[in-house]
Design an enzyme around this catalytic site. Structure first.
Site, PDB file in Angstrom:
ATOM      1  CD  GLU A  71      -2.986   0.861   0.118  1.00 58.97           C
ATOM      2  OE1 GLU A  71      -3.065   1.983  -0.785  1.00 58.97           O
ATOM      3  OE2 GLU A  71      -3.682  -0.155  -0.036  1.00 58.97           O
ATOM      4  CD  GLU A  78      -2.778   5.384  -6.299  1.00 61.57           C
ATOM      5  OE1 GLU A  78      -3.248   6.354  -5.118  1.00 61.57           O
ATOM      6  OE2 GLU A  78      -3.527   4.500  -6.347  1.00 61.57           O
TER       7      GLU A  78
END
Length: 129
Positions: A71, A78
């Site tokens: 994560e 991102e």
């Protein structure tokens, strides 16, 4: 040019500084990513169940570390993708989707490991007197 002695890879000062950057990344991810917070709480719940059921928490902890690490990598991917390609681009979308897919694969695997570790003692606790 030779680095200063305090810049050595074995320097505690350097290690603490690097650890500070790492904690800043974890803190930022906690603050900005709801999925990371959910994964942390679910990991704590699964770890607590391991302790309550007296089963080895090692596989669950390893899965939690994997999911949370991925994560963090997903969040970094991102952010970098948004920096490099602020507008829509098929390759940017592919990079983001692949990073999110890695988290999904690890999450599914973690659920399966959690079920294998936790369900047998839970079933025994619930159905056997």
């Amino acid at each position: 040019m030779k680095p200063a002695p305090s810049a050595s890879a074995l320097s505690w000062r350097r290690w603490w500084r690097s650890a500070g950057f790492a904690w800043a990344g974890i803190r930022r991810t906690w603050q900005t990513q709801p999925n990371f917070r959910i994964e942390v709480w679910l990991g704590m719940l699964a770890s607590g169940l391991c302790l309550a059921l007296r089963v080895s928490p090692a596989p669950v902890l390893l899965c939690c570390a994997l999911v949370l690490s991925l994560e963090l990598v997903n969040t970094a991917a991102e952010a970098l993708t948004d920096l490099i390609s602020p507008g829509p681009h098929p390759l940017a979308e592919a990079a983001k989707d692949a990073a999110a897919g890695a988290v999904l694969v690890a999450s599914i695997g973690s659920v399966l490991v959690g079920a294998a570790v936790l369900l047998p003692p839970l079933i025994t606790l619930i159905w056997l007197p």
